[in-house]
Write a protein that holds these residues in place. Structure first.
Motif, PDB file in Angstrom:
ATOM      1  N   THR A 362       3.233   0.924  -0.227  1.00 43.08           N
ATOM      2  CA  THR A 362       3.455   0.662  -1.651  1.00 43.08           C
ATOM      3  C   THR A 362       2.185   1.071  -2.393  1.00 43.08           C
ATOM      4  OG1 THR A 362       2.524  -1.586  -1.689  1.00 43.08           O
ATOM      5  CG2 THR A 362       4.842  -1.358  -1.016  1.00 43.08           C
ATOM      6  N   GLU A 363       2.243   1.019  -3.720  1.00 43.12           N
ATOM      7  CA  GLU A 363       1.045   1.398  -4.488  1.00 43.12           C
ATOM      8  C   GLU A 363      -0.094   0.395  -4.287  1.00 43.12           C
ATOM      9  OE1 GLU A 363       0.943   0.995  -8.734  1.00 43.12           O
ATOM     10  OE2 GLU A 363       2.668  -0.356  -8.748  1.00 43.12           O
ATOM     11  N   HIS A 364       0.232  -0.796  -3.796  1.00 42.93           N
ATOM     12  CA  HIS A 364      -0.778  -1.830  -3.611  1.00 42.93           C
ATOM     13  C   HIS A 364      -1.254  -1.953  -2.162  1.00 42.93           C
ATOM     14  CE1 HIS A 364       0.034  -3.051  -7.690  1.00 42.93           C
ATOM     15  NE2 HIS A 364       1.307  -3.287  -7.408  1.00 42.93           N
ATOM     16  N   SER A 365      -0.767  -1.089  -1.279  1.00 43.58           N
ATOM     17  CA  SER A 365      -1.163  -1.172   0.129  1.00 43.58           C
ATOM     18  C   SER A 365      -2.668  -0.976   0.273  1.00 43.58           C
ATOM     19  CB  SER A 365      -0.426  -0.113   0.952  1.00 43.58           C
ATOM     20  OG  SER A 365       0.964  -0.365   0.957  1.00 43.58           O
ATOM     21  N   ALA A 447       3.429   4.054  -8.738  1.00 44.52           N
ATOM     22  CA  ALA A 447       4.409   3.311  -7.946  1.00 44.52           C
ATOM     23  C   ALA A 447       5.665   4.144  -7.724  1.00 44.52           C
ATOM     24  CB  ALA A 447       4.752   2.001  -8.645  1.00 44.52           C
TER      25      ALA A 447
END
Length: 486
Positions: A362-365, A447
């Motif tokens: 994900t974009e937050h990984s 994202a």
């Protein structure tokens, strides 16, 4: 009955054992040239466009011209290799490829570069099947055959990644023209190596299947061109649909001609053998998934993580090293000792597992490189390394002398079609998923981009699982070695 294909010293009829490994060195160098050129120019394309004043609409022909000529002429190249002799065709292909590369590197306007790239594809279409045929006829003892095909496959598996790395380094620290000039010394060294390659005998019976040659070239060219055009125009465009329909009609007509031809370009017995068909299916689907994987690795590391082209290429060294281990230390040692399915199916499963890791991004990984990229690159590399040697060996094993060139060409054509379709199909899926995610609202561009990549990689994972199931059914048996002799 099988025909003995051991390479012999002219005038003596005795095998030249000491020269076998020179054959492997020369063929591996040629294989690197062919595979590397499929990706190295992609990295140099923006610089070449600026230098030569190419338009945005025409620049893709630097890639497409090579793909069309290579994919469209492979079957003809296999037939020429059998008719003239594999060694002679191999040398001619190397010399021609070097000359075309020099011409492209010295190009002063776009048309000259496009023509040189097309000429590279023409000579590669003769070079690739001739090289695999030489390997097949030279290494017939199971232990040596396994090691030889392991090295050959390692070069092929790592070649695309090496092309991206070399393209980035040469473009950034030298000049884009060196992405073509570098082929000249490599090809000439391979030519020098052929001095030690024993001569083989050409096939002097039968005429070229002209209708089959024309239909196969036109059919494959239409299909490959449709795949290339699907990326910018979409699969629903009139142009892409028309090209695909024409390609299918031409290939169906080609099949009908080959069934009736007295000296077919591609004898149907090459494709209709169950285990051999399994090899073609598995390598096609493997390349379909893997070339989409390489595309997204390049996009993700540069577009999302902010890596430079050189840094992005260096990350792919992990994949190349894993492929080297898989093809030489695993498949190269086990090939000939275990059934091919025991290497191909686990290889496909390992590559599928690597794809699956990336679908969780994900974009937050956090800790992306050690937690996601490294495991994925290692698993896909090991998988590719375990799949290529047994499929290359299986595709040409037990063939009659005059069918080896056709089988080698069909194997390379399977790779080419898989790579072209994978790049276009998975890129289209990613773009569509990205646009839909953005349209749903409340998501950032980053994202949406990552979502598009993971969606396409999920499809790639599914393709590899299907490939593993089909291979398990076709490449039989598991407990004993299948008789491949015609």
């Amino acid at each position: 009955m099988a025909v003995e294909t051991e390479t012999v010293e002219p005038g003596t009829g005795e095998p030249v054992a000491g020269r076998r490994w020179w054959t492997l060195a020369a063929v591996s160098a040629a294989q690197l040239l062919v595979v590397l050129d499929g990706t190295i120019v992609n990295i140099a394309l923006p610089s070449a466009q600026e230098s030569l004043g190419m338009s945005d609409a025409s620049r893709q022909w630097a890639v497409t011209a090579y793909a069309l000529a290579f994919g469209g002429l492979l079957l003809i190249g296999g037939r020429v290799s059998g008719a003239l002799g594999h060694r002679r065709t191999f040398v001619a292909g190397l010399v021609g490829f070097a000359a075309a590369s020099a011409l492209g590197g010295a190009a002063t306007e776009p048309g000259l570069l496009f023509g040189a790239r097309a000429a590279q594809g023409v000579f590669a279409a003769a070079l690739a099947p001739a090289g695999l045929s030489l390997l097949t006829t030279t290494f017939t003892e199971p232990g040596e055959r396994g090691r030889a095909f392991g090295v050959f496959a390692a070069v092929g598996a790592a070649g695309s990644a090496v092309g991206l790395i070399a393209g980035g380094l040469l473009t950034e620290y030298a000049d884009w023209r060196w992405c073509l000039f570098i082929n000249v010394p490599m090809a000439l060294l391979a030519v020098l190596g052929t001095v030690f390659v024993p001569r083989d005998r050409p096939l002097r019976e039968g005429r070229l299947d002209v209708p089959g040659a024309l239909l196969s070239a036109a059919g494959f060219a239409c299909v490959v061109y449709a795949f290339n055009e699907a990326e910018p125009h979409g699969w629903g465009s009139v142009k892409v649909i028309t090209l695909l329909n024409c390609g299918v009609v031409l290939l169906v007509a080609f099949t009908a001609v080959e069934v009736r031809a007295s000296h077919p370009l591609l004898p149907m017995r090459v494709l209709l053998h169950r285990a051999r068909a399994g090899a073609f299916v598995s390598i096609t689907l493997m390349f379909l998934a893997m070339f989409g994987f390489y595309l997204f690795m390049s996009y993700y590391t540069q577009g999302v993580l902010g890596y430079s082209p050189v840094q992005a290429g260096l990350v792919l060294i992990i994949n190349a090293a894993a492929a080297l281990v898989g093809s030489t230390l695993i498949a190269g040692r086990l090939l000939g000792r275990v059934a091919p399915g025991l290497l191909i199916v686990p290889g496909l499963v390992a590559a599928a597992a690597g794809m699956l890791v990336l679908t969780r991004l994900t974009e937050h990984s956090g800790h992306v490189l050690p937690a996601y990229l490294v495991p994925a690159l290692v698993l896909t590399g090991l998988g590719l390394g375990c799949v290529m040697p047994p499929t290359a060996s299986l595709a040409t094993a037990g063939m009659r002398w005059h069918d080896i060139g056709a089988a080698s060409a069909a194997y390379h054509a399977s790779q080419q079609l898989g790579a072209a379709l994978g790049t276009a199909l998975l890129n289209t899926i990613a773009a569509t998923a990205t646009a839909s995610y953005l349209a749903s609202g409340g998501h950032t561009a980053k994202a949406a981009t990552v979502h598009g990549y993971t969606t396409a990689l999920t499809i790639g994972f599914g393709i590899l699982v299907v490939a593993a199931c089909l291979t398990a059914a076709l490449v039989v048996p598991w407990g004993r070695r299948e008789r491949l002799t015609e």
